[in-house]
Enzyme design. Structure first.
Site, PDB file in Angstrom:
ATOM      1  N   LYS A 172       0.819  -1.200   0.000  1.00 29.72           N
ATOM      2  CA  LYS A 172       0.000   0.000   0.000  1.00 29.72           C
ATOM      3  C   LYS A 172       0.867   1.269   0.000  1.00 29.72           C
ATOM      4  O   LYS A 172       2.093   1.203   0.178  1.00 29.72           O
ATOM      5  CB  LYS A 172      -0.948  -0.011   1.206  1.00 29.72           C
ATOM      6  CG  LYS A 172      -1.956  -1.181   1.181  1.00 29.72           C
ATOM      7  CD  LYS A 172      -2.766  -1.243  -0.099  1.00 29.72           C
ATOM      8  CE  LYS A 172      -4.110  -1.943   0.044  1.00 29.72           C
ATOM      9  NZ  LYS A 172      -4.056  -3.417  -0.048  1.00 29.72           N
TER      10      LYS A 172
HETATM   11  C1  LIG Z   1      -5.417  -4.125   0.753  1.00 31.75           C
HETATM   12  C2  LIG Z   1      -6.894  -3.964   0.801  1.00 31.75           C
HETATM   13  C3  LIG Z   1      -7.665  -4.365   1.896  1.00 31.75           C
HETATM   14  C4  LIG Z   1      -7.142  -5.185   3.039  1.00 31.75           C
HETATM   15  O1  LIG Z   1      -5.996  -4.838   3.584  1.00 31.75           O
HETATM   16  P1  LIG Z   1      -4.995  -5.883   4.277  1.00 31.75           P
HETATM   17  O2  LIG Z   1      -4.176  -4.977   5.100  1.00 31.75           O
HETATM   18  O3  LIG Z   1      -4.208  -6.545   3.179  1.00 31.75           O
HETATM   19  O4  LIG Z   1      -5.792  -6.828   5.075  1.00 31.75           O
HETATM   20  C5  LIG Z   1      -9.008  -4.068   1.896  1.00 31.75           C
HETATM   21  N1  LIG Z   1      -9.589  -3.457   0.866  1.00 31.75           N
HETATM   22  C6  LIG Z   1      -8.903  -3.097  -0.223  1.00 31.75           C
HETATM   23  C7  LIG Z   1      -9.610  -2.412  -1.331  1.00 31.75           C
HETATM   24  C8  LIG Z   1      -7.537  -3.364  -0.302  1.00 31.75           C
HETATM   25  O5  LIG Z   1      -6.859  -3.031  -1.400  1.00 31.75           O
END
Ligand SMILES: *Cc1c(COP(=O)(O)O)cnc(C)c1O
Length: 406
Positions: free
Chosen positions: A186
């Protein structure tokens, strides 16, 4: 969306602070931790940077969504309206609180189509959950109006859109609650982690307890003296992860400015092709520019472009979500088969199985023509030029019907 590209001494310093004391937990151990509270500090910085009244860190973006839903009172019998295009975590979180995911079409914003949302509302609808995919936003005014009219909860999955805004407000802070993910890929990362943001003190207090076995955190230094006003789970972040995030949040403006610049440069190059159109962005100034998402005229041409890029070994970083196993309903067979490890409510499994025979032609029409190109922080201008030119060549070839498949 890659904060990990800028790993450096700042992250090592923050992590080392924690390693020095050895207090890896965010609660308690007040003496030995020698004033080091990385999770608390990161929560304060999140509030400041993103303009949220409250923020509570969690172990992941998925657990942040689960926590937000529990704190907002979403559970068994409630329907949550969400898009057909999202990361699987969005429906996992809905299911984790015992609620029912109601999937509806996306439009050229690549997020919820407000008209489709309105049509999906039933007496059981409790929440609308826009997912701000690929760095940009849903039409928040339209969705907020619908929520106000029908007295629904607005929960923003802003996991992919850290630092994006809509009409001057940061995504994730507009609804009743919003979440970020700080997983490894992210915009800013903690390694693993997430956050729930809200302007509602009661929602915040519930998140605080829910992520830590229901602890009210009012027992002072003695965790054993805390009371448990409700049942919670363990979705805590560790001090090590929060420490990484603390270094990253101080770099996030830098990440965003590079992303915006690189995005602009690449967009200029591929917009030379008149057949290429771009994702609709409700507030272009607020795009975090983690991806450049664009469309070709037909599915056939898009597939031909993908095959051409693959054949040349340069597809990496170009995502054709329509055929990818993670992000679009057409490939969510485990969801449509209701493949759970344990038994679930009849209503939910029936609803999920109904998706096997439901088609989403409006979403297909958008997603079958969409490519998202991930924007790297590390590109030089020369690399962007080269990348853009190669993409333009592959697009032109696909348009001319001269792809390797033809
Ligand atoms: C990455 C993501 C999540 C979940 O995040 P994690 O930290 O990997 O559990 C939820 N929603 C979206 C749209 C994402 O891209």
């Amino acid at each position: 969306m890659p904060g990990f590209e800028f790993w450096g001494d700042e992250e090592r310093k923050e992590v080392n602070d924690v390693l020095e004391t050895g207090i890896l937990m965010r609660y308690g151990f007040d003496g030995p931790r020698k004033g080091i509270w990385k999770a608390k500090e990161l929560e304060q910085e999140i509030c400041k940077k993103f303009g949220s009244e409250y923020a509570h860190l969690t172990s992941s973006g998925t657990s942040a969504l689960t926590t937000a839903m529990a704190a907002l009172g979403i559970g068994h019998g409630d329907e949550v309206i969400m898009p057909t295009f999202t990361f699987v975590a969005s429906f996992e979180a809905v299911l984790s609180v015992g609620a029912t995911p109601v999937l509806v079409d996306v439009d050229e914003t690549l997020t919820l189509d407000p008209k489709a949302v309105e049509l999906a509302i039933t007496p059981k609808t409790k929440c609308i959950m826009p997912v701000h995919m690929c760095g940009s936003m849903a039409d928040m005014d339209a969705l907020k109006n619908i929520c106000d009219q029908h007295d629904l909860v607005l929960l923003e999955d802003a996991c992919q859109s850290i630092g994006a805004s809509y009409k001057g407000r940061m995504l994730g802070t507009i609804g009743h609650a919003g979440t970020f993910s700080f997983d490894f890929v992210k915009t800013m990362t903690c390694g693993e982690g997430g956050v729930v943001m809200t302007n509602n003190k009661d929602v915040y207090t519930k998140c605080d307890g829910y992520t830590d076995h229901g602890h009210d955190h009012l027992g002072g230094a003695d965790r054993g003296a805390d009371l448990h006003p409700f049942i919670g789970y363990n979705y805590r972040i560790s001090e090590l992860h929060a420490a990484v995030g603390l270094a990253q949040i101080r770099k996030v403006d830098h990440f965003l400015s590079i992303q915006k610049r690189n995005h602009q440069l690449l967009k200029q190059i591929i917009s030379q092709v008149p057949e290429v159109t771009f994702r609709a962005v409700p507030d272009p100034a607020g795009d975090s520019c983690t991806f450049l998402s664009w469309f070709l005229p037909t599915e056939e041409i898009t597939v031909a472009f993908v095959e051409e890029m693959k054949a040349q070994g340069i597809l990496a970083g170009n995502f054709y979500w329509y055929k990818n196993n993670w992000h679009y309903i057409s490939k969510w067979d485990h969801l449509k088969n209701a493949d759970f490890l344990n038994s679930q409510s009849h209503d939910i499994t029936e609803k999920l199985r109904s998706y096997a025979s439901q088609s989403f032609p409006a979403s297909d029409q958008v997603m079958s023509r969409c490519i998202s190109t991930a924007i790297s922080l590390m590109w030089t201008d020369e690399q962007i030029q080269e990348k853009g030119e190669k993409m333009v060549a592959a697009i032109s070839k696909a348009l001319a019907g001269q792809s390797v498949l033809a």
